[in-house]
Design a protein around this motif. Structure first.
Motif, short mmCIF file in Angstrom:
data_model
loop_
_atom_site.label_atom_id
_atom_site.label_comp_id
_atom_site.label_asym_id
_atom_site.label_seq_id
_atom_site.Cartn_x
_atom_site.Cartn_y
_atom_site.Cartn_z
N LYS A 1 7.50 -16.27 4.00
CA LYS A 1 7.15 -17.69 4.08
C LYS A 1 5.92 -17.87 4.96
O LYS A 1 5.48 -16.95 5.66
N GLY A 2 5.36 -19.06 4.91
CA GLY A 2 4.28 -19.43 5.81
C GLY A 2 3.02 -18.59 5.68
O GLY A 2 2.66 -18.12 4.60
N THR A 3 2.36 -18.38 6.81
CA THR A 3 1.05 -17.72 6.83
C THR A 3 1.10 -16.31 6.28
O THR A 3 0.21 -15.90 5.52
N THR A 4 2.12 -15.55 6.64
CA THR A 4 2.18 -14.16 6.16
C THR A 4 2.44 -14.09 4.66
O THR A 4 2.00 -13.17 3.99
N LEU A 5 3.15 -15.08 4.12
CA LEU A 5 3.33 -15.14 2.66
C LEU A 5 1.99 -15.33 1.97
O LEU A 5 1.73 -14.71 0.94
N MET A 6 1.13 -16.16 2.54
CA MET A 6 -0.17 -16.42 1.93
C MET A 6 -1.09 -15.19 1.98
O MET A 6 -2.07 -15.12 1.26
N HIS A 7 -0.75 -14.24 2.82
CA HIS A 7 -1.45 -12.95 2.82
C HIS A 7 -0.82 -12.00 1.81
O HIS A 7 -1.52 -11.35 1.02
N LEU A 8 0.52 -11.91 1.80
CA LEU A 8 1.20 -10.91 0.99
C LEU A 8 1.13 -11.21 -0.50
O LEU A 8 0.93 -10.30 -1.31
N ALA A 9 1.28 -12.47 -0.90
CA ALA A 9 1.35 -12.80 -2.33
C ALA A 9 0.09 -12.40 -3.08
O ALA A 9 0.17 -11.68 -4.09
N PRO A 10 -1.11 -12.82 -2.66
CA PRO A 10 -2.30 -12.38 -3.39
C PRO A 10 -2.51 -10.87 -3.32
O PRO A 10 -3.02 -10.26 -4.27
N LEU A 11 -2.11 -10.25 -2.20
CA LEU A 11 -2.24 -8.80 -2.09
C LEU A 11 -1.37 -8.10 -3.13
O LEU A 11 -1.82 -7.21 -3.85
N LEU A 12 -0.11 -8.51 -3.23
CA LEU A 12 0.82 -7.88 -4.16
C LEU A 12 0.41 -8.07 -5.61
O LEU A 12 0.73 -7.24 -6.47
N SER A 13 -0.35 -9.13 -5.89
CA SER A 13 -0.75 -9.40 -7.27
C SER A 13 -1.61 -8.28 -7.85
O SER A 13 -1.77 -8.19 -9.07
N GLY A 14 -2.16 -7.41 -7.01
CA GLY A 14 -2.92 -6.28 -7.50
C GLY A 14 -2.04 -5.20 -8.12
O GLY A 14 -2.53 -4.35 -8.87
N TRP A 15 -0.74 -5.23 -7.83
CA TRP A 15 0.19 -4.25 -8.39
C TRP A 15 1.03 -4.84 -9.53
O TRP A 15 1.41 -4.14 -10.45
N PHE B 1 0.83 -1.20 0.00
CA PHE B 1 0.00 0.00 0.00
C PHE B 1 0.87 1.26 0.00
O PHE B 1 0.49 2.28 -0.58
N CYS B 2 2.01 1.18 0.66
CA CYS B 2 2.91 2.34 0.74
C CYS B 2 3.76 2.49 -0.52
O CYS B 2 4.04 3.61 -0.95
N ASP B 3 4.20 1.39 -1.12
CA ASP B 3 5.20 1.47 -2.18
C ASP B 3 4.89 0.62 -3.41
O ASP B 3 5.70 0.59 -4.34
N GLY B 4 3.74 -0.05 -3.45
CA GLY B 4 3.41 -0.89 -4.59
C GLY B 4 3.24 -0.12 -5.89
O GLY B 4 3.63 -0.60 -6.96
N TRP B 5 2.68 1.08 -5.82
CA TRP B 5 2.44 1.86 -7.04
C TRP B 5 3.74 2.12 -7.79
O TRP B 5 3.80 2.01 -9.02
N GLU B 6 4.79 2.46 -7.05
CA GLU B 6 6.07 2.78 -7.69
C GLU B 6 6.70 1.56 -8.36
O GLU B 6 7.54 1.71 -9.25
N LEU B 7 6.31 0.36 -7.94
CA LEU B 7 6.87 -0.87 -8.51
C LEU B 7 5.84 -1.63 -9.35
O LEU B 7 6.04 -2.80 -9.66
N ARG B 8 4.79 -0.95 -9.77
CA ARG B 8 3.72 -1.62 -10.51
C ARG B 8 4.25 -2.22 -11.81
O ARG B 8 5.07 -1.62 -12.50
N ASP B 9 3.76 -3.41 -12.11
CA ASP B 9 4.06 -4.15 -13.34
C ASP B 9 5.54 -4.51 -13.50
O ASP B 9 5.96 -4.93 -14.59
N GLN B 10 6.32 -4.36 -12.46
CA GLN B 10 7.74 -4.69 -12.54
C GLN B 10 8.01 -6.10 -12.03
O GLN B 10 7.20 -6.67 -11.28
#
Length: 305
Positions: free
Chosen positions: A152-166, A136-145
């Motif tokens: 790893k683990g549980t937090t990875l399963m949260h972050l990966a689908p979230l990041l896929s929006g950028w 949310f803070c820095d994804g826009w600047e790295l969009r489509d890159q």
């Protein structure tokens, strides 16, 4: 040294503490913001997601905030660290590292959290420049890159689908055992996301911009940015030292009003929430300040605490 008497001592000078100081200053309360000047976001270049301040540098954000708060003379800024607090609601004595003493009716901890990045060679060189912790803070600047997630683990399963929006161009490096179930690994395969569990031996970069992640098994992963999960600790041990309850993730336990388990002691911002965004911290600080004002005014009115 003489004691300085306050209505509220704010420990920490980030967005939560600053917005609390603004609200309390406008409420005619005597306030000191005690902060050593080592903010969590010092490594970053810009603050994002904050209406009217999107893209501002953290240092400019604080400078402008202090200029605005200076219109309220009952608020002072103290460049120091609080090291001990004794007392009870209505009379807390705070000692600082530089030997200053404050007596305050209320305490507001806005100490934030500290990021403890994993000890990966080369990560320090890119942290805050092309390696970040929050999409949310820095994804826009790295969009489509092409990016690498280090998690790893549980937090990875949260972050990966979230990041896929950028971007859908990312690879996961778990830097050791992935701590995933077979079903979770299949989820990455289904979304065509490469997953590597070989340890990372080096992050190669130039001028703070990552070029590739090198694994122990010889794999090299070209990329232009990284998102990783740091370990988090509160920005000060003082809340725990005076008996504040701490959450399982290391934050300060508060109720819906920002109150800790200790009467007269409040907390707001990153240390008291898992919503680690500047605008959310500022909002928390403003609300806690309003609740504190209500308590102080009720006592002055003649009601019990």
């Amino acid at each position: 040294m003489d004691k300085q008497f306050l209505d509220v001592a704010i420990i920490g000078g980030g967005p939560a503490g600053l917005n609390a100081a603004l609200v309390l200053g406008r409420a005619r309360k005597t306030v000191a913001v005690i902060d050593a000047g080592r903010p969590r976001n010092a490594v970053t270049r810009e603050v994002h997601g904050f209406l009217t301040r999107d893209g501002i540098s953290p240092s400019d954000f604080r400078r402008i905030a202090k200029e605005e708060i200076s219109a309220y003379p009952a608020v002072s800024f103290v460049t120091d660290s609080a090291v001990s607090i004794v007392g009870t609601d209505g009379w807390f004595q705070i000692e600082t590292e530089q030997g200053q003493t404050f007596v305050s009716k209320k305490i507001l901890f806005t100490v934030g959290m500290k990021d403890l990045p994993p000890t990966i060679p080369g990560l320090a060189e890119v942290y805050g420049k092309s390696a970040f912790v929050c999409p949310f803070c820095d994804g826009w600047e790295l969009r489509d890159q092409p990016l690498v997630i280090i998690n790893k683990g549980t937090t990875l399963m949260h972050l990966a689908p979230l990041l896929s929006g950028w971007t859908n161009r990312f690879t996961v490096c778990t830097n050791g055992p992935d701590e995933l179930t077979d079903a979770e690994r299949e989820e990455f395969q289904r979304n065509q996301v490469p997953l590597f569990d070989s340890p990372i031996i080096q992050i190669d970069s130039s001028g703070g911009i990552v070029r590739e992640v090198i694994l122990e098994d010889g794999t090299t992963i070209p990329c232009t940015g990284i998102f990783f999960k740091p370990d988090l600790v509160t920005g000060s041990d003082l809340p725990q030292m005076i008996g504040c309850e701490i959450t399982e993730w290391g934050g300060i336990v508060v109720d819906q009003f920002g109150k800790t388990n200790i009467p007269g002691v409040f907390s707001a911002g990153d240390a008291a929430s898992r919503m680690h965004q500047a605008i959310a911290a500022a909002s928390n600080g403003a609300f806690a300040a309003a609740v504190i004002t209500g308590e102080l005014n009720a006592v002055a009115w003649g009601r019990n605490k």
